[in-house]
Design a protein around this motif. Sequence first.
Motif, PDB file in Angstrom:
ATOM      1  N   ARG A 121      43.366  46.067  58.526  1.00 21.16           N
ATOM      2  CA  ARG A 121      41.907  45.574  58.219  1.00 21.16           C
ATOM      3  C   ARG A 121      41.884  45.003  57.044  1.00 21.16           C
ATOM      4  O   ARG A 121      41.167  44.064  56.950  1.00 21.16           O
ATOM      5  CB  ARG A 121      41.096  46.697  58.693  1.00 21.16           C
ATOM      6  N   ILE A 122      42.272  45.617  55.956  1.00 20.40           N
ATOM      7  CA  ILE A 122      42.400  45.141  54.548  1.00 20.40           C
ATOM      8  C   ILE A 122      42.965  43.535  54.563  1.00 20.40           C
ATOM      9  O   ILE A 122      42.631  42.654  54.041  1.00 20.40           O
ATOM     10  CB  ILE A 122      42.752  45.969  53.529  1.00 20.40           C
ATOM     11  N   PHE A 123      44.409  43.503  55.342  1.00 14.93           N
ATOM     12  CA  PHE A 123      44.810  42.385  55.396  1.00 14.93           C
ATOM     13  C   PHE A 123      44.331  41.317  56.056  1.00 14.93           C
ATOM     14  O   PHE A 123      44.364  40.376  55.649  1.00 14.93           O
ATOM     15  CB  PHE A 123      46.279  42.777  56.045  1.00 14.93           C
ATOM     16  N   VAL A 124      43.371  41.843  57.097  1.00 15.71           N
ATOM     17  CA  VAL A 124      42.592  40.589  57.563  1.00 15.71           C
ATOM     18  C   VAL A 124      41.732  39.882  56.577  1.00 15.71           C
ATOM     19  O   VAL A 124      41.628  38.704  56.691  1.00 15.71           O
ATOM     20  CB  VAL A 124      41.767  41.177  58.913  1.00 15.71           C
ATOM     21  N   TYR A 125      41.009  40.633  55.985  1.00 17.10           N
ATOM     22  CA  TYR A 125      40.040  40.361  54.787  1.00 17.10           C
ATOM     23  C   TYR A 125      40.809  39.394  53.921  1.00 17.10           C
ATOM     24  O   TYR A 125      40.393  38.324  53.279  1.00 17.10           O
ATOM     25  CB  TYR A 125      39.181  41.339  54.292  1.00 17.10           C
ATOM     26  N   HIS A 126      42.075  39.835  53.617  1.00 15.89           N
ATOM     27  CA  HIS A 126      42.836  39.294  52.410  1.00 15.89           C
ATOM     28  C   HIS A 126      43.333  37.971  52.969  1.00 15.89           C
ATOM     29  O   HIS A 126      43.231  36.938  52.275  1.00 15.89           O
ATOM     30  CB  HIS A 126      43.973  40.323  52.144  1.00 15.89           C
ATOM     31  N   ALA A 127      43.720  37.902  54.145  1.00 16.93           N
ATOM     32  CA  ALA A 127      44.165  36.727  54.554  1.00 16.93           C
ATOM     33  C   ALA A 127      43.096  35.605  54.837  1.00 16.93           C
ATOM     34  O   ALA A 127      43.400  34.429  54.881  1.00 16.93           O
ATOM     35  CB  ALA A 127      44.808  36.864  56.038  1.00 16.93           C
ATOM     36  N   GLN A 128      42.094  35.971  55.398  1.00 16.74           N
ATOM     37  CA  GLN A 128      40.668  35.137  55.244  1.00 16.74           C
ATOM     38  C   GLN A 128      40.138  34.679  53.931  1.00 16.74           C
ATOM     39  O   GLN A 128      39.719  33.552  54.091  1.00 16.74           O
ATOM     40  CB  GLN A 128      39.625  35.830  55.964  1.00 16.74           C
TER      41      GLN A 128
END
Length: 142
Positions: free
Chosen positions: A26-33
């Motif tokens: 979920r952190i990866f999602v925000y990081h990629a965005q």
Amino acid sequence: MNILWIKALHIFFVLTWMAGLFYLPRIFVYHAQSDNPSVHEQFKIMERRLWWFVTPFAGLALVFGVWLIAFYGVDWLRASLWLHIKLTLLIAVYGYHFYLYKLVKSFAQNQNKHSPRFYRFLNEAPVIIILGIVFLAVVKPF
């Protein structure tokens, strides 16, 4: 040590490990965005710390799980087909855990190659495997 204590500790460490494995992608999602470099740096810290925080729980879950198997004995292990299937699924979860580490390293080096959508899928994919593990451990259908 009483077997109930061993089971309780095994369940506790599995739960804490899984919480981290569900949150990290979920952190990866925000990081990629994000397009903000300072936000990227903060996510890198969060990702690294979370992975290193939950990894000992993965190890302790393994230790207490092996202890349970040893407590029940080799004959029980041989006769428990459900456990063999569960252990096979568990290998996939440990593989997933270390794949997340590879992704943490990619983000740390600013080499992310995946979209937020990929990370959303990655966040949800292990749910089926973990459901299977819980089903096998509780119901013991084989």
